[in-house]
Design a protein around this motif. Structure first.
Motif, PDB file in Angstrom:
ATOM      1  N   THR A   1      -5.366 -12.045   0.465  1.00  0.00           N
ATOM      2  CA  THR A   1      -5.443 -11.755  -0.968  1.00  0.00           C
ATOM      3  C   THR A   1      -4.156 -11.105  -1.469  1.00  0.00           C
ATOM      4  N   ARG A   2      -3.579 -10.185  -0.690  1.00  0.00           N
ATOM      5  CA  ARG A   2      -2.299  -9.577  -1.079  1.00  0.00           C
ATOM      6  C   ARG A   2      -1.251 -10.665  -1.331  1.00  0.00           C
ATOM      7  N   GLY A   3      -1.147 -11.597  -0.404  1.00  0.00           N
ATOM      8  CA  GLY A   3      -0.173 -12.681  -0.550  1.00  0.00           C
ATOM      9  C   GLY A   3      -0.474 -13.573  -1.735  1.00  0.00           C
ATOM     10  N   ALA A   4      -1.742 -13.913  -1.921  1.00  0.00           N
ATOM     11  CA  ALA A   4      -2.130 -14.777  -3.043  1.00  0.00           C
ATOM     12  C   ALA A   4      -1.829 -14.106  -4.380  1.00  0.00           C
ATOM     13  N   MET A   5      -2.091 -12.811  -4.485  1.00  0.00           N
ATOM     14  CA  MET A   5      -1.823 -12.086  -5.730  1.00  0.00           C
ATOM     15  C   MET A   5      -0.321 -12.028  -6.005  1.00  0.00           C
ATOM     16  N   THR A   6       0.456 -11.824  -4.971  1.00  0.00           N
ATOM     17  CA  THR A   6       1.912 -11.798  -5.134  1.00  0.00           C
ATOM     18  C   THR A   6       2.406 -13.136  -5.675  1.00  0.00           C
ATOM     19  N   LYS A   7       1.849 -14.234  -5.184  1.00  0.00           N
ATOM     20  CA  LYS A   7       2.255 -15.567  -5.640  1.00  0.00           C
ATOM     21  C   LYS A   7       2.007 -15.776  -7.130  1.00  0.00           C
ATOM     22  N   ILE A   8       0.982 -15.132  -7.665  1.00  0.00           N
ATOM     23  CA  ILE A   8       0.698 -15.309  -9.095  1.00  0.00           C
ATOM     24  C   ILE A   8       1.193 -14.134  -9.943  1.00  0.00           C
ATOM     25  N   GLY A   9       2.044 -13.297  -9.342  1.00  0.00           N
ATOM     26  CA  GLY A   9       2.694 -12.228 -10.105  1.00  0.00           C
ATOM     27  C   GLY A   9       1.872 -10.974 -10.306  1.00  0.00           C
ATOM     28  N   LEU A  10       0.862 -10.760  -9.476  1.00  0.00           N
ATOM     29  CA  LEU A  10       0.007  -9.584  -9.596  1.00  0.00           C
ATOM     30  C   LEU A  10       0.107  -8.740  -8.329  1.00  0.00           C
ATOM     31  N   THR A  11      -0.346  -7.489  -8.430  1.00  0.00           N
ATOM     32  CA  THR A  11      -0.281  -6.566  -7.302  1.00  0.00           C
ATOM     33  C   THR A  11      -1.608  -5.837  -7.156  1.00  0.00           C
ATOM     34  N   LEU A  12      -2.051  -5.709  -5.918  1.00  0.00           N
ATOM     35  CA  LEU A  12      -3.237  -4.887  -5.667  1.00  0.00           C
ATOM     36  C   LEU A  12      -2.875  -3.426  -5.822  1.00  0.00           C
ATOM     37  N   ASN A  13      -3.759  -2.655  -6.407  1.00  0.00           N
ATOM     38  CA  ASN A  13      -3.602  -1.210  -6.486  1.00  0.00           C
ATOM     39  C   ASN A  13      -4.044  -0.663  -5.132  1.00  0.00           C
ATOM     40  N   GLU A  14      -3.079  -0.357  -4.287  1.00  0.00           N
ATOM     41  CA  GLU A  14      -3.388   0.055  -2.911  1.00  0.00           C
ATOM     42  C   GLU A  14      -4.186   1.348  -2.860  1.00  0.00           C
ATOM     43  N   ALA A  15      -4.007   2.222  -3.839  1.00  0.00           N
ATOM     44  CA  ALA A  15      -4.747   3.482  -3.853  1.00  0.00           C
ATOM     45  C   ALA A  15      -6.237   3.261  -4.130  1.00  0.00           C
ATOM     46  N   LYS A  16      -6.566   2.186  -4.830  1.00  0.00           N
ATOM     47  CA  LYS A  16      -7.961   1.911  -5.173  1.00  0.00           C
ATOM     48  C   LYS A  16      -8.552   0.752  -4.380  1.00  0.00           C
ATOM     49  N   THR A  17      -7.780   0.147  -3.509  1.00  0.00           N
ATOM     50  CA  THR A  17      -8.249  -0.982  -2.706  1.00  0.00           C
ATOM     51  C   THR A  17      -8.498  -0.516  -1.288  1.00  0.00           C
ATOM     52  N   SER A  18      -9.683  -0.859  -0.766  1.00  0.00           N
ATOM     53  CA  SER A  18     -10.021  -0.425   0.589  1.00  0.00           C
ATOM     54  C   SER A  18     -11.048  -1.359   1.216  1.00  0.00           C
ATOM     55  N   ILE A  19     -11.197  -1.210   2.512  1.00  0.00           N
ATOM     56  CA  ILE A  19     -12.226  -1.947   3.245  1.00  0.00           C
ATOM     57  C   ILE A  19     -13.371  -0.984   3.505  1.00  0.00           C
ATOM     58  N   LYS A  20     -14.568  -1.458   3.250  1.00  0.00           N
ATOM     59  CA  LYS A  20     -15.758  -0.628   3.414  1.00  0.00           C
ATOM     60  C   LYS A  20     -16.812  -1.404   4.194  1.00  0.00           C
ATOM     61  N   GLN A  21     -17.769  -0.667   4.749  1.00  0.00           N
ATOM     62  CA  GLN A  21     -18.910  -1.268   5.409  1.00  0.00           C
ATOM     63  C   GLN A  21     -20.148  -0.995   4.548  1.00  0.00           C
ATOM     64  N   ALA A  22     -20.847  -2.046   4.152  1.00  0.00           N
ATOM     65  CA  ALA A  22     -22.015  -1.878   3.283  1.00  0.00           C
ATOM     66  C   ALA A  22     -23.117  -1.077   3.977  1.00  0.00           C
ATOM     67  N   ARG A  23     -23.158  -1.129   5.286  1.00  0.00           N
ATOM     68  CA  ARG A  23     -24.212  -0.403   6.021  1.00  0.00           C
ATOM     69  C   ARG A  23     -24.011   1.119   6.009  1.00  0.00           C
ATOM     70  N   THR A  24     -22.791   1.576   5.678  1.00  0.00           N
ATOM     71  CA  THR A  24     -22.510   3.009   5.778  1.00  0.00           C
ATOM     72  C   THR A  24     -22.396   3.729   4.441  1.00  0.00           C
ATOM     73  N   PHE A  25     -22.531   3.014   3.310  1.00  0.00           N
ATOM     74  CA  PHE A  25     -22.477   3.752   2.029  1.00  0.00           C
ATOM     75  C   PHE A  25     -23.595   3.350   1.122  1.00  0.00           C
TER      76      PHE A  25
END
Length: 192
Positions: free
Chosen positions: A168-192
Motif C-alpha cells: 500500500t505504501r508503494g501504491a500510494m506513492t505511485k498516485i502521489g499520496l502518502t500514508l500518515n505513519e503516525a496514524k497508520t499501524s498494524i493491529k490484531q482484532a482479537r486484542t482490542f
C-alpha cells in the motif's frame, strides 16, 4: 453551482466506484463501513492495517484527478468548471484568528475542503487505489479486503497485514499520496 453539478455527475462517477468505499456516497454510511469491518473480523480477517492518508484533501494532484474525471466526463465546459473549483483560493483562519490563504491559480494539488464537490472528487481519486487493489488481485494475494471511508481505510487480512501495508505504501506513492505513519499501524482484532 457545485451542488447542481454534483447532482448531475455523481451518478456517473458512482457507476464506476468500488464497493469497498463508504465515505460521502449516496446510500452508504459510516455505520455500513463499521458493519462490513465487523463482518470481516468475525470471518477471521483479524490481522488489520489501520491506515490514514497524510493531508489527503490537501495533496490530491490536480492533473491526475482531472484525468480521473475526464475518464467519465467528456464535456469540456464541465471539466473546465471543475478545474476552476480546484484552483479557487480558500481563506482559512488559525486558532488566533489570523487569515491564511491557500489554493489559488498556482495550486497544483488539493481539493478545497468545505466545497460541496470536494468529497465526491476525493472519493473519485481514492477509487484509483481501490481499483488498483482489485485489478492486481491484492485481496487474493494478501487474503485481505479493504474498507475505505474518505481518507481513512482498513485492510483486514488473514495473516498478511505487514505485506499489505508495504504494498500500500508503494501504491500510494505511485498516485502521489502518502500514508500518515503516525496514524497508520498494524493491529490484531482479537486484542482490542
Amino acid at each position: 453551482m457545485q451542488t447542481a453539478l454534483k447532482l448531475v455527475v455523481e451518478p456517473i462517477f458512482e457507476a464506476d466506484m468500488e464497493p469497498s468505499a463508504y465515505g460521502y456516497r449516496p446510500e452508504r454510511s459510516a455505520q455500513d463501513a463499521i458493519r462490513k469491518v465487523h463482518k470481516l473480523a468475525c470471518a477471521g480477517y483479524t490481522d488489520i492495517v489501520d491506515a490514514d492518508l497524510s493531508k489527503y484533501f490537501d495533496t490530491i494532484p490536480h492533473l491526475e484527478l482531472l484525468k480521473s474525471v475526464a475518464r467519465r466526463i467528456v464535456d469540456r465546459d464541465v471539466l473546465h468548471l471543475i478545474k476552476l473549483w480546484l484552483k479557487a483560493p480558500v481563506e482559512e483562519r488559525d486558532e488566533k484568528g489570523n487569515r491564511r490563504m491557500s489554493g489559488g491559480k498556482g495550486s497544483k494539488q488539493g481539493t478545497p475542503q468545505g466545497g460541496v464537490a470536494s468529497p465526491m472528487l476525493a472519493n473519485l481519486y481514492m477509487n484509483r487505489f481501490l481499483k488498483y487493489w482489485r485489478i492486481t488481485e491484492r485481496g487474493r494475494s494478501f487474503q485481505a479486503e479493504v474498507v475505505n471511508y474518505a481518507d481513512d481505510f482498513v485492510i483486514l487480512s488473514r495473516g498478511h497485514a505487514a505485506e499489505a501495508l508495504e504494498w500500500t505504501r508503494g501504491a500510494m506513492t505511485k498516485i502521489g499520496l502518502t500514508l500518515n505513519e503516525a496514524k497508520t499501524s498494524i493491529k490484531q482484532a482479537r486484542t482490542f
